[in-house]
Scaffold this active site. Structure first.
Site, PDB file in Angstrom:
ATOM      1  N   TYR A  55       0.847  -1.186   0.000  1.00 38.31           N
ATOM      2  CA  TYR A  55       0.000   0.000   0.000  1.00 38.31           C
ATOM      3  C   TYR A  55       0.889   1.244   0.000  1.00 38.31           C
ATOM      4  O   TYR A  55       1.584   1.535   0.977  1.00 38.31           O
ATOM      5  CB  TYR A  55      -0.912   0.044   1.221  1.00 38.31           C
ATOM      6  CG  TYR A  55      -1.894  -1.096   1.342  1.00 38.31           C
ATOM      7  CD1 TYR A  55      -2.237  -1.891   0.245  1.00 38.31           C
ATOM      8  CD2 TYR A  55      -2.503  -1.388   2.563  1.00 38.31           C
ATOM      9  CE1 TYR A  55      -3.137  -2.933   0.364  1.00 38.31           C
ATOM     10  CE2 TYR A  55      -3.410  -2.423   2.684  1.00 38.31           C
ATOM     11  CZ  TYR A  55      -3.722  -3.201   1.585  1.00 38.31           C
ATOM     12  OH  TYR A  55      -4.620  -4.239   1.707  1.00 38.31           O
ATOM     13  N   HIS A 111      -0.401 -12.025   1.519  1.00 33.97           N
ATOM     14  CA  HIS A 111      -1.392 -11.202   0.827  1.00 33.97           C
ATOM     15  C   HIS A 111      -2.076 -11.966  -0.306  1.00 33.97           C
ATOM     16  O   HIS A 111      -3.293 -11.893  -0.489  1.00 33.97           O
ATOM     17  CB  HIS A 111      -0.693  -9.951   0.281  1.00 33.97           C
ATOM     18  CG  HIS A 111      -1.597  -8.777   0.142  1.00 33.97           C
ATOM     19  ND1 HIS A 111      -1.140  -7.487   0.046  1.00 33.97           N
ATOM     20  CD2 HIS A 111      -2.950  -8.664   0.081  1.00 33.97           C
ATOM     21  CE1 HIS A 111      -2.151  -6.652  -0.072  1.00 33.97           C
ATOM     22  NE2 HIS A 111      -3.263  -7.348  -0.060  1.00 33.97           N
ATOM     23  N   SER A 167     -13.241  -4.693   2.234  1.00 33.10           N
ATOM     24  CA  SER A 167     -14.256  -4.086   1.352  1.00 33.10           C
ATOM     25  C   SER A 167     -15.675  -4.479   1.771  1.00 33.10           C
ATOM     26  O   SER A 167     -16.498  -4.845   0.927  1.00 33.10           O
ATOM     27  CB  SER A 167     -14.009  -4.466  -0.112  1.00 33.10           C
ATOM     28  OG  SER A 167     -12.801  -3.935  -0.583  1.00 33.10           O
ATOM     29  N   PRO A 168     -15.988  -4.408   3.068  1.00 28.34           N
ATOM     30  CA  PRO A 168     -17.329  -4.797   3.508  1.00 28.34           C
ATOM     31  C   PRO A 168     -18.419  -3.829   3.058  1.00 28.34           C
ATOM     32  O   PRO A 168     -19.604  -4.148   3.148  1.00 28.34           O
ATOM     33  CB  PRO A 168     -17.196  -4.798   5.041  1.00 28.34           C
ATOM     34  CG  PRO A 168     -16.142  -3.771   5.310  1.00 28.34           C
ATOM     35  CD  PRO A 168     -15.155  -3.940   4.194  1.00 28.34           C
ATOM     36  N   GLY A 193     -18.405  -2.734  -0.095  1.00 25.49           N
ATOM     37  CA  GLY A 193     -18.350  -2.780  -1.554  1.00 25.49           C
ATOM     38  C   GLY A 193     -17.531  -1.648  -2.140  1.00 25.49           C
ATOM     39  O   GLY A 193     -17.906  -1.050  -3.130  1.00 25.49           O
ATOM     40  N   ARG A 194     -16.372  -1.373  -1.493  1.00 26.32           N
ATOM     41  CA  ARG A 194     -15.493  -0.273  -1.919  1.00 26.32           C
ATOM     42  C   ARG A 194     -16.252   1.066  -1.962  1.00 26.32           C
ATOM     43  O   ARG A 194     -16.031   1.895  -2.826  1.00 26.32           O
ATOM     44  CB  ARG A 194     -14.852  -0.576  -3.268  1.00 26.32           C
ATOM     45  CG  ARG A 194     -13.925  -1.782  -3.220  1.00 26.32           C
ATOM     46  CD  ARG A 194     -13.262  -2.069  -4.551  1.00 26.32           C
ATOM     47  NE  ARG A 194     -12.296  -3.143  -4.383  1.00 26.32           N
ATOM     48  CZ  ARG A 194     -12.595  -4.450  -4.382  1.00 26.32           C
ATOM     49  NH1 ARG A 194     -13.853  -4.821  -4.558  1.00 26.32           N
ATOM     50  NH2 ARG A 194     -11.652  -5.357  -4.218  1.00 26.32           N
ATOM     51  N   GLY A 195     -17.162   1.207  -1.027  1.00 25.95           N
ATOM     52  CA  GLY A 195     -17.913   2.451  -0.904  1.00 25.95           C
ATOM     53  C   GLY A 195     -19.241   2.465  -1.635  1.00 25.95           C
ATOM     54  O   GLY A 195     -20.091   3.330  -1.381  1.00 25.95           O
ATOM     55  N   PHE A 196     -19.449   1.510  -2.534  1.00 22.37           N
ATOM     56  CA  PHE A 196     -20.672   1.518  -3.345  1.00 22.37           C
ATOM     57  C   PHE A 196     -21.916   1.332  -2.474  1.00 22.37           C
ATOM     58  O   PHE A 196     -22.963   1.944  -2.730  1.00 22.37           O
ATOM     59  CB  PHE A 196     -20.600   0.422  -4.400  1.00 22.37           C
ATOM     60  CG  PHE A 196     -21.492   0.651  -5.592  1.00 22.37           C
ATOM     61  CD1 PHE A 196     -20.998   1.197  -6.760  1.00 22.37           C
ATOM     62  CD2 PHE A 196     -22.846   0.348  -5.540  1.00 22.37           C
ATOM     63  CE1 PHE A 196     -21.818   1.418  -7.857  1.00 22.37           C
ATOM     64  CE2 PHE A 196     -23.676   0.569  -6.620  1.00 22.37           C
ATOM     65  CZ  PHE A 196     -23.155   1.115  -7.788  1.00 22.37           C
TER      66      PHE A 196
END
Length: 330
Positions: free
Chosen positions: A56, A125, A204-205, A207-210
């Protein structure tokens, strides 16, 4: 903040952790000062489980945490990862390396960037297809014996691989994508984690912000935001998925919470071994996420969400096709 046990260890971590990736890369512009303030605020809110990786920001994210938590490491359960190697000269700009000699080199580099003597939870990873998982985990186990790492984790692997790894050395956590709009781990991985007493750490719980209902068009994302390349955010897929989120928002209004909070509450209610780590780089979103811990869902609520976000209802792949080769949970 309520706690959950980390695998079969005696360690207790916040049931909602903090993913730190976006503070350094991938999700548009970054602000080091705001990120550090957000990290400090997380501690005040009872969050003690922080997730990073050596790739990262090409090490910058680990260095950020080192700056933020200097003198406060006793309050932190730190998870970092190795195995994805960034190289602009490669076709996809990256490869994976799980060779035993690299395991030790990568760990030493992370320890130096973080400024600590030991890493609480050290993940592979991504699995290296050219190296048996037993060899990689064997080298990771050596790090535990040397006192450089406390507990071992794996990321994005399938159930068969997890069983093989767990026979070599106890695995405390398996991290994979999991949310209302990606439920593949429910088939085999999460049940195996429950059987073996391994924490399932959901990245990503949201949904990457969606799933927050705060992205209404692709143009809402900055030009350098990685999500622009993800199929689920593009073209007709966006419209189909946004319709689902509108339904999610309707239910959230009924529950007097936000759709993001409802999404996190659903994950927490799925199993006591699941620990979501929503990522954010802003205090306001952090507070919203943490409050999801207080939301109680009925059996009817869960069934309603399950039926709304069936795998068939969600449109588009979760990664660009070229990146799917690095995902091994299928």
């Amino acid at each position: 903040m309520k706690n959950r046990q980390l695998g079969s260890t005696q360690v207790k971590v916040a049931e909602i952790g903090l993913g730190c990736m976006g503070m350094s890369e991938f999700y548009g512009s970054t602000d080091v000062n705001e990120s550090i303030v957000t990290l400090h605020h997380a501690l005040r809110l009872g969050v003690n489980f922080f997730d990073t990786a050596d790739m990262y920001g090409m090490g910058a994210n680990e260095e950020l945490l080192a700056k933020a938590f200097k003198g406060q490491w006793d309050k932190v359960i730190l998870a970092t990862k190795f195995g994805i190697v960034r190289d602009p000269g490669l076709p996809q700009g990256r490869t994976v390396n799980g060779r035993p000699e690299y395991v030790k080199t990568a760990c030493d580099a992370s320890l130096k960037r973080l400024g600590v003597d030991v890493i609480d939870l050290y993940y592979l990873h991504r699995m290296d297809p050219n190296v048996p998982i037993e060899e990689t985990v064997g080298a990771m186990a050596d790090l535990v014996k040397e006192g450089k790492v406390r507990y071992l984790g794996l990321s994005e692997i399938n159930a068969d691989t997890l069983e093989k790894a767990h026979r070599v050395h106890p695995i405390s956590a398996l991290q994979s994508e999991y949310s209302l709009w990606y439920r593949e781990p429910e088939k085999a991985v999460i049940p195996l984690c429950e059987k073996l007493r391994i924490s399932f750490v959901a990245y990503s719980p949201l949904g990457r912000g969606f799933l927050t209902n705060k992205i209404n068009a692709l143009s809402d994302l900055e030009e350098n935001d990685y999500r622009r390349r993800i199929p689920r955010f593009q073209d007709k897929n966006f419209n189909i998925n946004h319709h689902l989120v509108e339904k999610l928002n309707e239910m959230a209004i009924e529950k007097k919470c936000t759709p993001g909070q409802l999404s996190l509450a659903w994950i927490l209610a799925k199993s006591s071994i699941i620990i979501p780590i929503p990522g954010t780089k802003r205090r306001s979103y952090l507070e919203e996420n943490v409050t999801a811990s207080q939301i109680q869902l009925s059996l009817q609520d869960m069934e309603r969400l399950d039926s709304l976000f069936t795998p068939e209802a969600v449109s588009g792949a979760r990664y660009p096709e070229a990146m799917m080769q690095f995902v091994g949970d299928r």
